[in-house]
Design a protein around this motif. Structure first.
Motif, PDB file in Angstrom:
ATOM      1  N   HIS A 268       0.822  -1.208   0.000  1.00 27.56           N
ATOM      2  CA  HIS A 268       0.000   0.000   0.000  1.00 27.56           C
ATOM      3  C   HIS A 268       0.858   1.262   0.000  1.00 27.56           C
ATOM      4  CE1 HIS A 268      -3.479  -2.517   0.894  1.00 27.56           C
ATOM      5  NE2 HIS A 268      -2.790  -3.069   1.872  1.00 27.56           N
ATOM      6  N   ALA A 387     -14.402   9.452   8.057  1.00 25.05           N
ATOM      7  CA  ALA A 387     -13.573   8.594   7.199  1.00 25.05           C
ATOM      8  C   ALA A 387     -12.157   8.555   7.765  1.00 25.05           C
ATOM      9  CB  ALA A 387     -13.560   9.136   5.770  1.00 25.05           C
ATOM     10  N   VAL A 388     -11.519   7.401   7.692  1.00 23.00           N
ATOM     11  CA  VAL A 388     -10.159   7.232   8.209  1.00 23.00           C
ATOM     12  C   VAL A 388      -9.288   6.618   7.126  1.00 23.00           C
ATOM     13  CG1 VAL A 388      -8.703   6.123   9.954  1.00 23.00           C
ATOM     14  CG2 VAL A 388     -10.991   6.938  10.580  1.00 23.00           C
ATOM     15  N   ASP A 389      -8.128   7.221   6.901  1.00 26.73           N
ATOM     16  CA  ASP A 389      -7.149   6.668   5.965  1.00 26.73           C
ATOM     17  C   ASP A 389      -6.247   5.698   6.728  1.00 26.73           C
ATOM     18  OD1 ASP A 389      -4.102   7.040   4.871  1.00 26.73           O
ATOM     19  OD2 ASP A 389      -5.560   7.030   3.240  1.00 26.73           O
ATOM     20  N   PRO A 390      -6.156   4.434   6.293  1.00 25.71           N
ATOM     21  CA  PRO A 390      -5.391   3.435   7.071  1.00 25.71           C
ATOM     22  C   PRO A 390      -3.915   3.795   7.241  1.00 25.71           C
ATOM     23  CG  PRO A 390      -6.058   2.553   4.923  1.00 25.71           C
ATOM     24  CD  PRO A 390      -6.795   3.827   5.112  1.00 25.71           C
ATOM     25  N   ALA A 391      -3.279   4.341   6.207  1.00 25.59           N
ATOM     26  CA  ALA A 391      -1.864   4.700   6.330  1.00 25.59           C
ATOM     27  C   ALA A 391      -1.677   5.838   7.333  1.00 25.59           C
ATOM     28  CB  ALA A 391      -1.301   5.080   4.964  1.00 25.59           C
ATOM     29  N   LYS A 392      -2.602   6.798   7.319  1.00 21.02           N
ATOM     30  CA  LYS A 392      -2.505   7.912   8.268  1.00 21.02           C
ATOM     31  C   LYS A 392      -2.729   7.428   9.701  1.00 21.02           C
ATOM     32  CE  LYS A 392      -3.814  11.655   5.106  1.00 21.02           C
ATOM     33  NZ  LYS A 392      -4.831  12.691   4.782  1.00 21.02           N
ATOM     34  N   SER A 428       4.416  13.146   6.662  1.00 22.41           N
ATOM     35  CA  SER A 428       3.279  12.687   5.859  1.00 22.41           C
ATOM     36  C   SER A 428       3.460  11.229   5.481  1.00 22.41           C
ATOM     37  CB  SER A 428       3.169  13.531   4.581  1.00 22.41           C
ATOM     38  OG  SER A 428       4.291  13.288   3.740  1.00 22.41           O
ATOM     39  N   VAL A 429       2.400  10.653   4.928  1.00 27.99           N
ATOM     40  CA  VAL A 429       2.445   9.264   4.484  1.00 27.99           C
ATOM     41  C   VAL A 429       3.517   9.079   3.410  1.00 27.99           C
ATOM     42  CG1 VAL A 429       1.154   7.495   3.230  1.00 27.99           C
ATOM     43  CG2 VAL A 429       0.054   8.757   5.084  1.00 27.99           C
ATOM     44  N   ILE A 442      -0.514  -1.494   7.909  1.00 30.55           N
ATOM     45  CA  ILE A 442      -1.437  -0.716   7.067  1.00 30.55           C
ATOM     46  C   ILE A 442      -2.446  -1.649   6.398  1.00 30.55           C
ATOM     47  CG2 ILE A 442      -1.590   0.753   5.012  1.00 30.55           C
ATOM     48  CD1 ILE A 442       1.171   1.878   5.808  1.00 30.55           C
ATOM     49  N   THR A 446      -6.379  -1.438   6.725  1.00 28.48           N
ATOM     50  CA  THR A 446      -7.207  -1.375   5.512  1.00 28.48           C
ATOM     51  C   THR A 446      -8.337  -2.387   5.575  1.00 28.48           C
ATOM     52  OG1 THR A 446      -5.283  -0.669   4.215  1.00 28.48           O
ATOM     53  CG2 THR A 446      -7.153  -1.559   2.993  1.00 28.48           C
TER      54      THR A 446
END
Length: 679
Positions: A268, A387-392, A428-429, A442, A446
């Motif tokens: 990812h 909403a949630v970003d898995p990498a973040k 940052s990611v 991650i 996800t």
């Protein structure tokens, strides 16, 4: 020209020639298909053209690969044993089915039920077989045959010389299939059903990798339509290994199986960094899944304000307590974070529709969808279930000590939390120096948000080196399918190596898997495996040592040397033999040995590169030797191999791997004293 009636070999050669002609005719028939008038549109035409292309490839007559390798003469027609007047039939067993222009079989696929006695029949249980014939080939030409009269009580059972020769045949290039040499205990695993997961514990040379690949081929034969929909995947430890095995399935006519490493599955983010052993062990621990889950669902907050939806002149109010009931009900259902977030606006809209119906209106689904898209509903969902970003999410856990402490409380102790926290948090990611273990985290996050696609069957090779979190990543790819898990606990060389298959299978989500152990060695010579097995009490005391069934003890020598030049000389001696040679050394020794080989004018390859008739030597770092095989191996300085690992137990396991890569002969060279465990 007619074939002499008293020349069986000539008759078999004639059948081989006729079978090859029939295979060519089958392929030409597919090539001649005209699909211009049978497809409704260009999409269907493209799909059908692709299917035809794949079929043409599958019907290729591979040079040097025998079209059939055995013959079965039944006492009775299959299925009619004991029936009066039922005459026996003759079947040639090969890698794929071949029929003549009338549709009559000339070669039977090795996976067909009628072929099974070729692998399972014995003098004790002849399975209605009068004669089993094995064929010997030289350069693709049929040159010999060998008969076993299984139903003749007067003929004693004996070891097949052709079988031994095929097992010991020198190899150049990638791994070959073993359809001609599958043993009864291997065949039982190969033909086990699709619904069940099988775990194969197998020491060096027991053929576990080949068994796993042939099981895929068998399952595709027996359940082709189902697996064509759901997909199959072979997972290997590294690219070199995948390159080594990549020709096995195509040689059996199977072209649609995907191959990948675990790192490929969880790609990812771009991998730019690496963890030390302590951090990698903690990140690979299954407890991290619980930490991630806590951190993710902490984003859900209970509503404190009502939602007011305006439609025309009417205002519809959903109070905060009712919204809280909806949110709690979604949490209790334990569905994925993203699925619940998608369901929340529909649940709120449904509450509004109930009020509409009570007031005398008759709303339909279109009204519900419109309410779900209302700005007030969207704002409420964003506030309550963002909403949630898995990498973040993973980035914050590894960067923010306070955030990690809150969600790892009671799960990870202070030292473990400190071990995985980045000393310099990334901005940052994209700028983060992600490690392979981070990518697995991650992937876990996800899947918590959105379900991972499940395949019909997954083969996981060299499984003993996976962390619990990596097992979970693989298990997500076969939640609705089955798996074949292959490995050897004695060859686990990672700090998080598997301690027991039951534990590994629990992480994989396949607790009910059948665990089989292969202990008969087909590839490694007797003297070599006996020497390597001296390490077992120190690295895996509970395992049964492999017993080689090879009649040829193989070449084995332990040679003290004074320097690198003597190691190069040992390679020269090995190269005088037919087949491939692997020079295996501690990773730190590889540059020096590479320079010495170049100065000596001996060409060599790296792991994964395909050997040729002219270049048969491969220089192999010990860290990449797992899963590879060579006819002859020169092992440089065992003490350096052990010392190249962070601890002695891992080093001895790495040495065990290196000692067991030889098919015909092993020369151990050493300047330093050998490890005490080999004494």
């Amino acid at each position: 020209m007619s074939t002499p009636v008293d020349d069986p070999l000539a008759r078999e050669r004639s059948h081989l020639s006729a079978s090859r002609s029939a295979l060519r005719a089958m392929r030409e028939g597919v090539e001649a298909l005209d699909i211009s008038d049978v497809t409704a549109n260009w999409v269907n035409a493209e799909a059908l053209a692709h299917q035809i292309e794949e079929r043409i490839k599958a019907l290729a007559d591979l040079s040097g690969t025998p079209l059939f390798f055995g013959r079965l003469d039944y006492l009775h027609a299959p299925g009619a044993e004991g029936a009066e007047g039922a005459e026996g039939e003759r079947f040639y067993i090969g890698r794929r089915h071949v029929h003549d222009h009338d549709g009559d079989p000339m070669v039977i696929d090795w996976r067909a039920p009628v072929s099974q006695p070729f692998y399972r029949a014995s003098k004790k249980d002849p399975m209605d077989i009068a004669l089993r014939r094995r064929f010997g080939y030289t350069g693709g030409d049929l040159t010999a045959y060998e008969d076993e009269h299984l139903s003749d009580p007067g003929e004693a059972a004996r070891t097949s010389k052709l079988l031994q020769q095929e097992i010991e045949r020198p190899r150049v290039g990638p791994m070959r299939d073993i359809v001609a040499t599958i043993q009864p205990e291997q065949d039982e695993i190969v033909r086990s059903g699709l619904s069940g997961t099988v775990c194969v514990q197998g020491g060096p040379g027991t053929g576990k990798t080949a068994v796993g690949l042939h099981r895929v081929a068998y399952l595709l034969y027996a359940h082709r339509e189902r697996l064509a929909r759901t997909g199959t995947l072979v997972i290997g430890p590294n690219r070199s290994f995948l390159h080594y095995i990549e020709q096995v399935l195509p040689a059996l006519g199977e072209l649609a199986v995907q191959q990948a490493t675990v790192d490929d599955l969880v790609a990812h983010v771009e991998i730019k960094g690496a963890d030390d052993a302590t951090a990698a062990v903690v990140k690979g621990d299954a407890r991290l899944a619980q930490v991630l889950r806590r951190a993710l669902y902490a984003h859900v907050t209970m509503p404190t304000e009502p939602v007011v939806v305006v439609r025309g002149s009417r205002r519809w109010r959903v109070p905060a307590y009712e919204l809280e009931d909806i949110v709690r009900e979604l949490l209790d259902r334990d569905i994925r974070y993203g699925a619940a977030r998608e369901a929340l606006p529909q649940r709120i809209a449904h509450a509004v529709l109930v009020q509409m119906e009570r007031s005398g209106e008759a709303p339909d689904d279109r009204v519900q969808d419109a309410v779900a898209r209302n700005s007030a509903v969207k704002a409420a969902v964003k506030a309550v279930w963002p909403a949630v970003d898995p990498a973040k999410l993973v980035l914050r856990l590894l960067s923010d000590a306070e955030f990690l402490a809150v969600h790892a409380d009671g799960i990870l102790d202070g030292d473990e939390q400190k071990a995985i926290l980045w000393t310099k948090p990334a901005r940052s990611v994209k700028s983060a120096k992600w490690s392979p273990a981070d990518a697995v985290l991650i992937d876990e996050a996800t899947d918590l948000i959105q379900r991972t696609h499940s395949l019909g069957h997954v083969v996981l090779d060299e499984a003993q080196d996976l962390s619990p979190m990596q097992y979970r990543a693989v298990g997500r790819r076969c939640t609705t399918g089955s798996a074949t898990v292959l490995g050897d606990l004695a060859q686990g060389t990672t700090p998080w190596a598997t301690r027991s298959w039951q534990e590994a299978l629990e992480h994989l989500g396949k607790q009910d898997a059948l665990v089989e152990e292969l202990t008969a060695g087909f590839r490694v010579p007797t003297d070599v495996i006996t020497y390597a097995s001296r390490l077992l009490p120190h690295i895996a005391p509970g395992l049964t040592p492999v017993v080689s069934i090879r009649e040829n003890p193989g070449h084995f020598e332990v040679r003290p040397v004074t320097g690198t030049a003597d190691v190069v000389d040992a390679c020269r001696v090995s190269l005088r033999h037919e087949g491939s040679t692997g020079l295996i050394a501690a990773d730190a020794r590889v540059p020096e040995l590479a320079e010495a080989l170049t100065e000596a004018g001996i060409p060599y390859l790296g792991p994964g590169e395909e050997t040729t008739r002219d270049t048969r030597l491969t220089l192999v770092p010990a860290s990449l030797a797992k899963g590879l095989e060579y006819d002859y191996v020169v092992l440089d300085d065992p003490r350096a191999v052990v010392d190249g690992e962070p601890d002695e137990r891992t080093g001895l396991r790495r040495l065990y791997v290196a000692l067991t890569r030889a098919v015909s002969g092993l020369t151990v060279t050493h300047t330093a004293p050998l490890p005490d465990q080999l004494a």
